[in-house]
Each structure stands twice: as C-alpha cells, then as structure tokens.
Design an enzyme around this catalytic site. Structure first.
Site, short mmCIF file in Angstrom:
data_model
loop_
_atom_site.label_atom_id
_atom_site.label_comp_id
_atom_site.label_asym_id
_atom_site.label_seq_id
_atom_site.Cartn_x
_atom_site.Cartn_y
_atom_site.Cartn_z
N ARG A 207 0.79 -1.05 0.02
CA ARG A 207 -0.04 0.03 -0.05
C ARG A 207 0.73 1.32 0.12
NH1 ARG A 207 -5.43 0.23 3.14
NH2 ARG A 207 -4.32 0.56 5.00
N CYS B 90 2.56 28.22 34.61
CA CYS B 90 2.89 26.86 34.37
C CYS B 90 2.88 26.39 35.77
CB CYS B 90 4.32 26.62 33.53
SG CYS B 90 4.66 24.72 33.89
N CYS C 83 6.98 24.77 36.57
CA CYS C 83 8.08 25.69 36.53
C CYS C 83 8.29 26.05 37.95
CB CYS C 83 7.87 26.98 35.93
SG CYS C 83 7.99 26.80 34.15
N HIS D 293 11.38 25.84 31.12
CA HIS D 293 10.07 25.18 30.57
C HIS D 293 10.29 24.90 29.02
CE1 HIS D 293 5.54 25.67 30.46
NE2 HIS D 293 6.01 26.44 29.24
N ASN E 111 4.30 11.05 28.28
CA ASN E 111 3.29 11.67 27.28
C ASN E 111 3.96 12.79 26.74
OD1 ASN E 111 1.77 9.46 27.62
ND2 ASN E 111 0.23 10.26 29.11
N GLY F 243 -1.89 13.72 24.31
CA GLY F 243 -3.07 13.83 25.47
C GLY F 243 -2.30 14.80 26.45
N CYS F 244 -1.11 15.22 26.42
CA CYS F 244 -0.24 15.92 27.28
C CYS F 244 -0.57 17.41 27.18
CB CYS F 244 1.36 15.93 27.07
SG CYS F 244 2.07 16.66 28.48
N SER F 245 -1.18 17.85 28.26
CA SER F 245 -1.86 19.44 28.31
C SER F 245 -0.71 20.26 28.79
CB SER F 245 -2.82 19.35 29.43
OG SER F 245 -2.36 18.81 30.56
N HIS G 23 5.77 21.83 29.51
CA HIS G 23 7.12 21.77 30.34
C HIS G 23 7.64 20.30 30.27
CE1 HIS G 23 9.21 23.63 33.85
NE2 HIS G 23 9.62 22.20 33.88
N HIS H 119 8.24 17.04 31.12
CA HIS H 119 7.99 16.39 32.50
C HIS H 119 7.43 14.83 31.66
CE1 HIS H 119 3.96 17.37 31.63
NE2 HIS H 119 3.54 16.30 32.34
N GLN I 217 5.95 11.18 33.98
CA GLN I 217 5.12 10.44 35.24
C GLN I 217 5.62 9.11 35.75
OE1 GLN I 217 0.86 11.23 35.34
NE2 GLN I 217 0.91 11.69 33.48
N HIS J 149 13.47 -2.57 28.93
CA HIS J 149 13.85 -2.07 27.68
C HIS J 149 12.95 -0.83 27.93
CE1 HIS J 149 10.84 -5.17 27.59
NE2 HIS J 149 10.31 -4.48 26.89
N LYS K 48 -1.23 8.25 12.54
CA LYS K 48 -1.67 6.97 12.28
C LYS K 48 -2.93 6.61 13.01
CE LYS K 48 -1.01 2.14 12.75
NZ LYS K 48 -1.69 1.72 11.84
N PHE K 49 -4.07 6.42 12.66
CA PHE K 49 -5.35 6.08 13.46
C PHE K 49 -5.38 4.74 13.76
CE2 PHE K 49 -6.50 10.37 11.87
CZ PHE K 49 -6.87 10.93 12.91
N GLU L 139 -8.13 -2.22 13.48
CA GLU L 139 -7.30 -2.27 14.47
C GLU L 139 -8.08 -2.53 15.73
OE1 GLU L 139 -6.36 0.48 12.21
OE2 GLU L 139 -4.16 0.02 12.03
N GLN M 134 -2.37 -2.90 12.34
CA GLN M 134 -1.96 -3.07 11.11
C GLN M 134 -1.00 -1.98 10.60
OE1 GLN M 134 -2.95 -0.81 8.59
NE2 GLN M 134 -2.08 -2.01 6.67
ZN LIG Z 1 7.04 25.40 33.21
#
Ligand SMILES: [Zn+2]
Length: 346
Positions: A27, A51, A54, A113, A153, A159-161, A164, A166, A168, A296, A311-312, A317, A323
């Site tokens: 493809r 932030c 910070c 930041h 993330n 989805g990281c808002s 800065h 960082h 988790q 790893h 990619k969705f 999937e 795929q």
């Molecule tokens: Zn910051």
C-alpha cells in the site's frame, strides 16, 4: 534470510507479547513524502508564570514548587491511584473487581520550560535517568508497591496538556497486563533456552543491521521487527539487566546519550517537536526473582507522514488487531537518513 515476504502482505509476531501485527507494504507505493510541512522555529519561553511545573510556581493542589535546578519529582496532585483503598475486593456472579492502591509521581526533566529531551544536554538527561532509577528503587521498596511504571506523554497529540518537559511514574499494588504478557514470554524462552529472549533478539538484530538506529557501548536503539506504530522504537541494554536500578554511572550516561540521539532523529523527521508516549518495562517489585526479564524502553509515536498526519488505530485495528503499511525496515531507513544534529541547531 527470506526478504521476499517483506514485499507482500504478511503478519509479524511480537516475541514479547505473543501478539501479531498485519503488515501491508504494497500500500506504500507513493514516494516518501517526509518534510511536507515546514514548522516555524518559534522559541518557547524558558519560564512560564502560569505553568504549574515551573520552579517557584504554585500548583493546583496549593503546594509551591521549590526552586529546583535539575530533575525534580513530586507526588501528583491529581493521582490516578491513592495509597489507601477503603473498599474491599468485590465479586457478584460474573461481576468482579479488585481494590487498587498506589503512588503517582510527576518527574520534571528540567527547570527550563522551553526544553524537551532532545534539546537537553546529556548531563541533564543523565540526571533524569538517575532520578528514574532512584524512584524505581524507592517506590519499589515499599510494601504495597509491586510494580513501577515510568512513562512520558509528549505533545498534545498524546494528551499531554503541559509543554513543560516532564514524565510520570505510576506505581501500584497489582502487576499490570502488559507486564504479565511479557513475563510469560520471557519466562517460556528462559525455561527452554536459559538465555534472555531480548538479549538473543538483540544479537540477531545486530547481525542483520536492518533496523538499528543508534548504538553505544551499553545500549542499542532499534525499530522492533513487530513494531505497530510507524516509527515505534525500542532501547535495549546490551547487558542482561532486569531493571534500571542495576545501571552504573557510565551506563546511566550511555542511556541518556542514546535517548538524546533517538529523540533528535524523531524531531528531525518532520521538523517538529515529535509527539510520543514512551515507557520503561522492567521487573515487578514484589520481591520475587525474575532472571528471565530484560528491561527496555519503548517509544510509541503516532505520526505517520508529516507533523500533522497521524496514524489512526480504528476499524480493523479496534476490532481485529494492529496493522501498518510502511515496514519497520522502511521506517528505519527514513530515520537513518536524518542528521544527528537537531534541526533547530543546524
Ligand atoms: Zn513550566
């Protein structure tokens, strides 16, 4: 090696999870179209008064951040897990639930930041690795913590808002599904061969040299044969270590170096701050021995063809299995053609 299969639809086996991925290379007849959009080289401020990560700023929970100067961790103000669970396990007919407890932390990679891992100095990333190691050991030593998940993330697409730099750490009483899957396959291979599944895989990859992206004395970065995401990668220690707590000072630095090298390639691919979720898979901290495990770090980036085309994971999937069109080898070639110098510094 039979590479003819790589030109036609085929399935590849993930030796760590026992899952299959459908690959459809026919493809991708279109020519390589990287760098279709130039992104502005806008500079971000090194300090943002609004932030919550910070140094010196107050957080939503009411706490004030110290004036930290390097990597810094603290307990998440809005944790997904709490240390106390006032409820008991629940079972009623076919309905089943378990109480879960844990500790969630935030790790600021830098007080600056404006930075991201690829733009940080190796010595500062080494500090992040040192803090990951400390948190893994400290949290893992607690009685009710049987697994520690370190992850990042990066980017709003993941989805990281907050931009800065960082990551988790979520640590918990139970051992999560992905770890149980990998444990089974590590263990089956260990029982049969008395060697590390990932160590033997690494040997084969180094011999073939088709999917290797970077390597140093202690680590190798590659695109796994069974990669699901277009530019999914994995960093593997050459030594058969079960967790990052086993790294010595030189190895911590080598880990930081290869993280920097890999994430620079990522940013250079579409000349954008490349979004991804990354995480370190290592042994549970339940006090049991897991000699079969080989720790790893994996990166799952959503981008496919440009800074905006992702990619969705939909349709087939969601209902059948993952795929991909571009093969792992093509993706490795695309990354290997790029400069080792970050595009903002060229
Ligand atoms: Zn910051």
């Amino acid at each position: 090696m039979n590479t003819e299969i790589n030109k036609h639809p085929h399935r590849r086996y993930n030796i760590l999870t026992g899952e299959w991925i459908l690959v459809s290379p026919h493809r991708t007849k279109r020519p390589w179209q990287g760098k279709t959009e130039k992104n502005s080289k806008e500079e971000r401020e090194t300090y943002d008064p609004s932030c919550y990560l910070c140094p010196g700023n107050s957080r939503a929970g009411g706490e004030t951040n110290p004036n930290y100067e390097g990597a810094h961790s603290f307990e998440n103000d809005f944790p997904a897990l709490l240390t106390e669970a006032p409820v008991k396990d629940f079972e009623n007919g076919l309905l089943k639930a378990e109480a879960e407890t844990g500790i969630c932390k935030v790790v600021c990679f830098s007080p600056d930041h404006s930075l991201t891992l690829p733009l940080m100095e190796v010595k500062d990333i080494t500090e992040v690795v040192g803090l990951w190691k400390k948190e893994y050991l400290d949290l893992g030593n607690k009685n009710n913590i049987n697994y520690v998940q370190i992850f990042e993330n990066k980017g709003s697409m993941m989805g990281c808002s907050n931009p800065h730099p960082h990551g988790q750490i979520w640590s918990q009483k139970s051992i999560p599904t992905e770890i149980l899957k990998k444990s089974k396959h590590f263990k089956d291979y260990w029982n049969e061969n008395k060697s590390s599944l990932l160590g033997d895989y690494l040997k084969q990859e180094l011999e073939l040299n088709e999917r290797i992206l970077a390597q140093n004395e202690h680590f190798v970065a590659l695109i796994p044969y069974w990669a699901v995401w277009p530019y999914e990668t994995m960093i593997i220690p050459r030594k058969h270590y079960q967790h990052i707590g086993q790294l010595n000072t030189a190895e911590e630095k080598a880990f930081a170096e290869i993280i920097k090298k890999l994430t620079i390639k990522y940013d250079n691919l579409f000349e954008t701050s490349f979004p991804y979720s990354s995480g370190i898979h290592q042994i549970p901290t339940d006090g049991k021995a897991y000699p079969e495990w080989h720790f790893h770090m994996s990166f799952y980036p959503p981008l496919l063809r440009s800074a905006t085309v992702k990619k969705f994971m939909v349709g087939y999937e969601m209902f059948a299995g993952p795929q991909r069109d571009i093969t792992a080898e093509q993706a490795a070639n695309n990354l290997n053609e790029l400069s080792d110098i970050h595009y903002l510094k060229q």
